[in-house]
Design an enzyme around this catalytic site. Structure first.
Site, PDB file in Angstrom:
ATOM      1  N   HIS A  23      38.643   5.139  61.277  1.00 47.20           N
ATOM      2  CA  HIS A  23      38.723   6.462  60.641  1.00 47.20           C
ATOM      3  C   HIS A  23      39.328   6.327  59.235  1.00 47.20           C
ATOM      4  O   HIS A  23      38.833   6.923  58.277  1.00 47.20           O
ATOM      5  CB  HIS A  23      39.622   7.410  61.449  1.00 47.20           C
ATOM      6  N   LYS A  47      39.178  20.404  76.464  1.00 44.23           N
ATOM      7  CA  LYS A  47      39.550  18.995  76.668  1.00 44.23           C
ATOM      8  C   LYS A  47      41.058  18.836  76.560  1.00 44.23           C
ATOM      9  O   LYS A  47      41.705  19.531  75.783  1.00 44.23           O
ATOM     10  CB  LYS A  47      38.898  18.121  75.580  1.00 44.23           C
ATOM     11  N   ARG A  96      28.771   3.740  63.524  1.00 42.55           N
ATOM     12  CA  ARG A  96      29.104   2.380  63.937  1.00 42.55           C
ATOM     13  C   ARG A  96      27.921   1.617  64.511  1.00 42.55           C
ATOM     14  O   ARG A  96      27.651   0.498  64.140  1.00 42.55           O
ATOM     15  CB  ARG A  96      30.213   2.421  65.014  1.00 42.55           C
ATOM     16  N   SER A 134      38.510   5.430  69.462  1.00 45.88           N
ATOM     17  CA  SER A 134      39.766   5.973  70.012  1.00 45.88           C
ATOM     18  C   SER A 134      39.839   5.705  71.506  1.00 45.88           C
ATOM     19  O   SER A 134      40.916   5.407  72.051  1.00 45.88           O
ATOM     20  CB  SER A 134      39.846   7.479  69.746  1.00 45.88           C
TER      21      SER A 134
HETATM   22  P1  ADP Z   1      34.406  12.512  67.862  1.00 46.36           P
HETATM   23  O1  ADP Z   1      35.182  12.338  69.125  1.00 46.36           O
HETATM   24  O2  ADP Z   1      34.181  13.928  67.419  1.00 46.36           O
HETATM   25  O3  ADP Z   1      33.189  11.595  67.714  1.00 46.36           O
HETATM   26  P2  ADP Z   1      35.992  10.678  66.421  1.00 46.36           P
HETATM   27  O4  ADP Z   1      37.364  11.006  65.970  1.00 46.36           O
HETATM   28  O5  ADP Z   1      35.832   9.645  67.477  1.00 46.36           O
HETATM   29  O6  ADP Z   1      35.369  12.054  66.764  1.00 46.36           O
HETATM   30  O7  ADP Z   1      35.090  10.224  65.185  1.00 46.36           O
HETATM   31  C1  ADP Z   1      34.913  11.033  64.045  1.00 46.36           C
HETATM   32  C2  ADP Z   1      33.885  10.413  63.148  1.00 46.36           C
HETATM   33  O8  ADP Z   1      34.314   9.106  62.773  1.00 46.36           O
HETATM   34  C3  ADP Z   1      32.502  10.221  63.767  1.00 46.36           C
HETATM   35  O9  ADP Z   1      31.544  10.410  62.743  1.00 46.36           O
HETATM   36  C4  ADP Z   1      32.510   8.790  64.226  1.00 46.36           C
HETATM   37  O10 ADP Z   1      31.218   8.228  64.255  1.00 46.36           O
HETATM   38  C5  ADP Z   1      33.338   8.149  63.129  1.00 46.36           C
HETATM   39  N1  ADP Z   1      34.025   6.941  63.560  1.00 46.36           N
HETATM   40  C6  ADP Z   1      34.777   6.782  64.670  1.00 46.36           C
HETATM   41  N2  ADP Z   1      35.238   5.516  64.739  1.00 46.36           N
HETATM   42  C7  ADP Z   1      34.765   4.860  63.641  1.00 46.36           C
HETATM   43  C8  ADP Z   1      34.871   3.511  63.150  1.00 46.36           C
HETATM   44  N3  ADP Z   1      35.533   2.575  63.822  1.00 46.36           N
HETATM   45  N4  ADP Z   1      34.257   3.199  61.981  1.00 46.36           N
HETATM   46  C9  ADP Z   1      33.553   4.148  61.327  1.00 46.36           C
HETATM   47  N5  ADP Z   1      33.389   5.421  61.734  1.00 46.36           N
HETATM   48  C10 ADP Z   1      34.000   5.782  62.882  1.00 46.36           C
END
Ligand code: ADP
Length: 170
Positions: A23, A47, A96, A134
């Site tokens: 992120h 959630k 990703r 996450s």
């Molecule tokens: P959600 O649960 O809504 O997908 P996340 O917080 O997991 O939200 O992710 C938010 C955004 O960040 C999404 O567009 C996701 O694809 C991107 N993202 C999550 N992890 C990574 C990563 N390791 N590298 C690049 N982008 C990421």
């Protein structure tokens, strides 16, 4: 397309439960591309997250402190509505894997239908962060192995390590 929404302002939405180095990478690269970036923490009342919205807000605010064109806020409801409320013309997303492409594609088409004047921009994950999510981080922290701290700093910013381990201590 719209004279009201700012094309130099991007909103990066997600759950950030917890924020990861993946992120952070998207946030800092986005901050280099756009004049202003708002990180939007989506609150889903259905959630139960590991970190409360206040905790995620405070962690992310600390993380983005060095980036002067980045701010953080929480929102409920549709992401496109939040982007519009911010006055931004761009929704920023990270990508990703092929699986991400499939789900993001569907999401983007739906968002475009709801808000044709908001453009979604994707940044490919940096190579070293492609496998970070996450969910994976919560699994690693939950295992509570000796040396967890050393392992977690490869996945999350240092400010997240202690609060993360504390969640699994009891
Ligand atoms: P959600 O649960 O809504 O997908 P996340 O917080 O997991 O939200 O992710 C938010 C955004 O960040 C999404 O567009 C996701 O694809 C991107 N993202 C999550 N992890 C990574 C990563 N390791 N590298 C690049 N982008 C990421």
């Amino acid at each position: 397309m719209s004279d009201q929404l700012d094309e130099r302002h991007a909103v990066y939405v997600g759950s950030f439960d917890p924020p990861t180095l993946g992120h952070c990478d998207i946030i800092s690269r986005g901050a280099g591309l756009f004049g202003r970036v708002t990180v939007g923490i989506g609150i889903n009342p259905d959630k139960t997250p590991l970190f409360s919205s206040e905790e995620r807000l405070s962690l992310l605010r600390e993380i983005v402190l060095p980036l002067e064109n980045v701010e953080v806020a929480c929102f409920e409801g549709l992401a496109v509505d939040f982007v519009r409320q911010c006055g931004a013309a761009v929704m920023l997303r990270g990508m990703r894997t092929l699986t991400d492409i499939e789900s993001e594609f569907t999401l983007t088409l739906a968002n475009r239908h709801l808000a044709p004047d908001i453009e979604t921009v994707f940044l490919m994950a940096s190579e070293q962060y492609t496998s970070i999510s996450s969910t994976l981080i919560k699994q690693i922290a939950g295992m509570g192995r000796a040396g967890s701290v050393d392992q977690l700093v490869e996945f999350v910013p240092e400010t997240v390590v202690a609060p993360l381990l504390a969640k699994f201590r009891d």
